[in-house]
Design a protein around this motif. Structure first.
Motif, PDB file in Angstrom:
ATOM      1  N   GLU A  40      16.578  13.311 111.040  1.00  0.00           N
ATOM      2  CA  GLU A  40      17.677  14.003 110.355  1.00  0.00           C
ATOM      3  C   GLU A  40      18.871  13.071 110.179  1.00  0.00           C
TER       4      GLU A  40
ATOM      5  N   TRP B 153      14.616  24.117 108.740  1.00  0.00           N
ATOM      6  CA  TRP B 153      15.813  23.776 109.486  1.00  0.00           C
ATOM      7  C   TRP B 153      16.112  24.888 110.474  1.00  0.00           C
TER       8      TRP B 153
ATOM      9  N   CYS C 249      15.496  19.537 112.122  1.00  0.00           N
ATOM     10  CA  CYS C 249      14.440  19.617 111.125  1.00  0.00           C
ATOM     11  C   CYS C 249      13.116  19.766 111.862  1.00  0.00           C
TER      12      CYS C 249
END
Length: 122
Positions: A6, A36, A96
């Motif tokens: 990320e 997410w 993520c």
């Protein structure tokens, strides 16, 4: 195996915007969806948004619907989260994650990134 990294977190004032990116590498073709999640201090990790890798079906938590947009960049093997109208309650570490199996894309994620901090000041 899929690896996720990320980027894009930071400090922003309430009402501002940030864009998070998640770069996927490795066996990305094995991912059914990328999502997410976020975790605020003292709270459990919660679902934010997700997108299926091949068809692009999206899902959003009610708390971010209309403010956040998830999208994918097939050429870059990346997924982004555009966050607008940010509020202090959006402050959290954002993760993520990759979901390898089929099914509802809010649940059952297998691989996680290291997280990126988002802080929204009032």
């Amino acid at each position: 195996q899929v690896q996720l990294v990320e980027s894009g977190g930071g400090l922003v004032q309430a009402g501002g915007s940030l864009r998070l990116s998640c770069a996927a590498s490795g066996r990305t073709y094995s991912s059914y969806a990328l999502g997410w999640f976020r975790q605020a201090p003292g709270k459990e990790r919660e679902f934010v948004a997700a997108i299926t890798w091949f068809i692009g079906i999206t899902d959003y938590a009610d708390s971010v619907k209309g403010r956040f947009t998830i999208s994918r960049d097939d050429a870059k093997n990346a997924v982004s989260l555009q966050m607008n109208s940010l509020a202090p309650e959006d402050t959290a570490v954002y993760y993520c994650a990759a979901k390898l199996g089929a099914g509802p894309i809010r649940y059952a994620y297998n691989i996680w990134g290291q997280g990126t901090q988002v802080t929204v000041s009032s």
